[in-house]
Motif scaffolding. Structure first.
Motif, mmCIF file in Angstrom:
data_model
loop_
_atom_site.group_PDB
_atom_site.id
_atom_site.type_symbol
_atom_site.label_atom_id
_atom_site.label_comp_id
_atom_site.label_asym_id
_atom_site.label_seq_id
_atom_site.Cartn_x
_atom_site.Cartn_y
_atom_site.Cartn_z
ATOM 1 N N ALA A 44 0.416 -1.164 0.025
ATOM 2 C CA ALA A 44 -0.443 0.055 0.216
ATOM 3 C C ALA A 44 0.952 0.946 0.152
ATOM 4 O O ALA A 44 1.940 1.535 1.047
ATOM 5 N N PRO A 45 0.329 2.186 -0.908
ATOM 6 C CA PRO A 45 1.525 3.429 -1.069
ATOM 7 C C PRO A 45 1.005 4.425 0.201
ATOM 8 O O PRO A 45 0.752 4.537 0.823
ATOM 9 N N ARG A 46 2.210 4.685 0.998
ATOM 10 C CA ARG A 46 2.427 5.634 2.476
ATOM 11 C C ARG A 46 2.565 7.517 1.613
ATOM 12 O O ARG A 46 2.793 7.766 1.030
ATOM 13 N N SER A 47 2.139 7.948 2.489
ATOM 14 C CA SER A 47 2.126 9.266 2.375
ATOM 15 C C SER A 47 3.312 9.408 2.872
ATOM 16 O O SER A 47 3.809 9.152 3.133
ATOM 17 N N ASN A 48 3.629 10.944 2.433
ATOM 18 C CA ASN A 48 5.060 11.511 2.604
ATOM 19 C C ASN A 48 5.029 11.254 4.375
ATOM 20 O O ASN A 48 6.281 11.639 4.355
ATOM 21 N N TRP A 49 4.037 12.177 5.041
ATOM 22 C CA TRP A 49 4.752 12.312 6.431
ATOM 23 C C TRP A 49 4.525 10.498 6.710
ATOM 24 O O TRP A 49 5.940 10.549 7.855
ATOM 25 N N GLU A 50 4.429 9.207 6.719
ATOM 26 C CA GLU A 50 4.792 8.206 7.103
ATOM 27 C C GLU A 50 6.116 7.732 7.274
ATOM 28 O O GLU A 50 6.652 7.194 7.210
ATOM 29 N N THR A 51 6.248 8.631 5.069
ATOM 30 C CA THR A 51 7.929 8.286 4.704
ATOM 31 C C THR A 51 8.650 8.533 6.122
ATOM 32 O O THR A 51 10.248 8.341 5.994
ATOM 33 N N TYR A 52 8.582 10.178 6.053
ATOM 34 C CA TYR A 52 9.603 11.100 5.969
ATOM 35 C C TYR A 52 10.121 11.751 7.897
ATOM 36 O O TYR A 52 10.157 12.373 8.383
ATOM 37 N N ARG A 53 8.264 11.095 8.152
ATOM 38 C CA ARG A 53 8.402 11.110 9.607
ATOM 39 C C ARG A 53 9.359 11.331 10.577
ATOM 40 O O ARG A 53 10.223 11.915 11.143
ATOM 41 N N LYS A 54 10.219 9.451 10.683
ATOM 42 C CA LYS A 54 11.244 9.520 11.991
ATOM 43 C C LYS A 54 12.439 10.915 11.368
ATOM 44 O O LYS A 54 12.932 11.280 12.407
ATOM 45 N N PRO A 55 13.275 10.971 9.747
ATOM 46 C CA PRO A 55 13.872 11.580 9.439
ATOM 47 C C PRO A 55 13.164 13.209 9.778
ATOM 48 O O PRO A 55 14.352 14.543 10.422
ATOM 49 N N ILE A 56 12.313 13.451 9.787
ATOM 50 C CA ILE A 56 11.665 14.950 10.353
ATOM 51 C C ILE A 56 11.736 15.917 11.754
ATOM 52 O O ILE A 56 12.829 16.535 12.264
ATOM 53 N N ILE A 57 11.829 14.150 12.348
ATOM 54 C CA ILE A 57 11.214 14.630 14.046
ATOM 55 C C ILE A 57 12.870 14.381 14.718
ATOM 56 O O ILE A 57 13.208 15.597 15.105
ATOM 57 N N ILE A 58 13.862 13.882 13.841
ATOM 58 C CA ILE A 58 14.872 13.775 14.305
ATOM 59 C C ILE A 58 15.858 15.360 13.553
ATOM 60 O O ILE A 58 16.742 15.666 14.446
ATOM 61 N N MET A 59 15.774 15.594 12.838
ATOM 62 C CA MET A 59 16.201 16.701 12.335
ATOM 63 C C MET A 59 16.102 17.850 12.773
ATOM 64 O O MET A 59 16.303 19.175 13.407
ATOM 65 N N SER A 60 14.345 18.027 13.323
ATOM 66 C CA SER A 60 13.378 18.879 14.606
ATOM 67 C C SER A 60 14.041 19.475 15.667
ATOM 68 O O SER A 60 14.729 19.852 15.888
ATOM 69 N N VAL A 61 14.539 18.003 16.418
ATOM 70 C CA VAL A 61 14.813 17.522 17.693
ATOM 71 C C VAL A 61 16.060 18.096 17.840
ATOM 72 O O VAL A 61 16.974 18.876 18.085
ATOM 73 N N GLY A 62 17.040 18.066 16.473
ATOM 74 C CA GLY A 62 18.132 18.082 16.519
ATOM 75 C C GLY A 62 19.023 19.966 16.239
ATOM 76 O O GLY A 62 20.060 20.006 17.180
ATOM 77 N N GLY A 63 18.095 20.673 15.547
ATOM 78 C CA GLY A 63 18.412 22.070 15.203
ATOM 79 C C GLY A 63 17.821 22.444 16.328
ATOM 80 O O GLY A 63 18.700 23.627 16.686
ATOM 81 N N ALA A 64 16.912 22.078 17.146
ATOM 82 C CA ALA A 64 16.850 22.729 18.363
ATOM 83 C C ALA A 64 17.733 22.317 19.581
ATOM 84 O O ALA A 64 17.828 23.125 20.082
ATOM 85 N N ILE A 65 18.298 21.156 19.574
ATOM 86 C CA ILE A 65 19.027 20.937 20.721
ATOM 87 C C ILE A 65 20.629 21.645 20.066
ATOM 88 O O ILE A 65 21.184 22.483 20.904
ATOM 89 N N LEU A 66 21.003 22.243 18.542
ATOM 90 C CA LEU A 66 21.999 23.220 17.955
ATOM 91 C C LEU A 66 21.565 24.163 18.330
ATOM 92 O O LEU A 66 22.642 25.015 18.736
ATOM 93 N N LEU A 67 20.458 25.222 18.566
ATOM 94 C CA LEU A 67 20.162 26.604 18.585
ATOM 95 C C LEU A 67 20.170 26.699 20.548
ATOM 96 O O LEU A 67 21.089 27.486 20.614
ATOM 97 N N PHE A 68 19.756 25.397 21.016
ATOM 98 C CA PHE A 68 19.578 25.488 22.279
ATOM 99 C C PHE A 68 21.393 25.642 23.391
ATOM 100 O O PHE A 68 21.912 26.601 23.367
ATOM 101 N N GLY A 69 22.605 24.377 21.527
ATOM 102 C CA GLY A 69 23.849 24.850 22.586
ATOM 103 C C GLY A 69 24.167 26.198 22.207
ATOM 104 O O GLY A 69 25.708 26.729 22.560
ATOM 105 N N VAL A 70 23.922 27.167 20.838
ATOM 106 C CA VAL A 70 24.521 28.428 20.358
ATOM 107 C C VAL A 70 24.270 29.160 21.211
ATOM 108 O O VAL A 70 25.211 30.130 21.531
ATOM 109 N N VAL A 71 22.511 29.159 21.598
ATOM 110 C CA VAL A 71 22.414 30.100 23.104
ATOM 111 C C VAL A 71 23.648 30.417 23.800
ATOM 112 O O VAL A 71 23.888 31.285 24.951
#
Length: 137
Positions: A44-71
């Protein structure tokens, strides 16, 4: 002990309760099936969110931690604090920077890997259908 007695001894040992505990309860094929994710077996075809959900979450959390480290790093070098708190900020700031950058890069690298797997899966499905077409004639 003769050679004829050895197989009998092995058969007796195999029937002991200790040997039953050592025998695997699943066959190799069922282990292989249970170790794979369900998405590999479904077509069954999967939506883009189902396909890329984990990388998006990892990138978002990584970006937030990176900004926190910069601050934290900026605060450590701009604020006039006590020696102890300044030392802690100078140690934790770069640690958060590196952790955030690592997670961000992992997420960014994960996306092309997923795209490549999808192309391979599409090719595999195509060749399977082609194979079944010629074999069913």
């Amino acid at each position: 002990v003769t050679m004829e007695d050895v197989p009998k001894a092995v058969e007796i040992d195999e029937k002991s309760p200790e040997s039953k505990d050592l025998l695997p309860s699943q066959t190799a094929s069922s282990l292989c099936i249970s170790s794979r994710s369900e998405s590999v077996w479904t077509t069954a075809p999967r939506s883009n969110w189902e396909t890329y959900r984990k990388p998006i979450i990892i990138m978002s959390v990584g970006g937030a931690i990176l900004l926190f480290g910069v601050v934290i790093t900026c605060l450590a070098y701009t604020l006039k604090l006590g020696d102890k708190s300044l030392e802690v900020l100078k140690m934790t700031g770069p640690a958060f920077l590196s952790l955030g950058l690592m997670m961000l890069v992992c997420g960014l690298v994960w996306v092309p890997i997923i795209k490549k797997k999808q192309k391979q899966r599409q090719k595999s499905i195509f060749f399977q259908s082609l194979k079944s077409f010629f074999l069913n004639r």
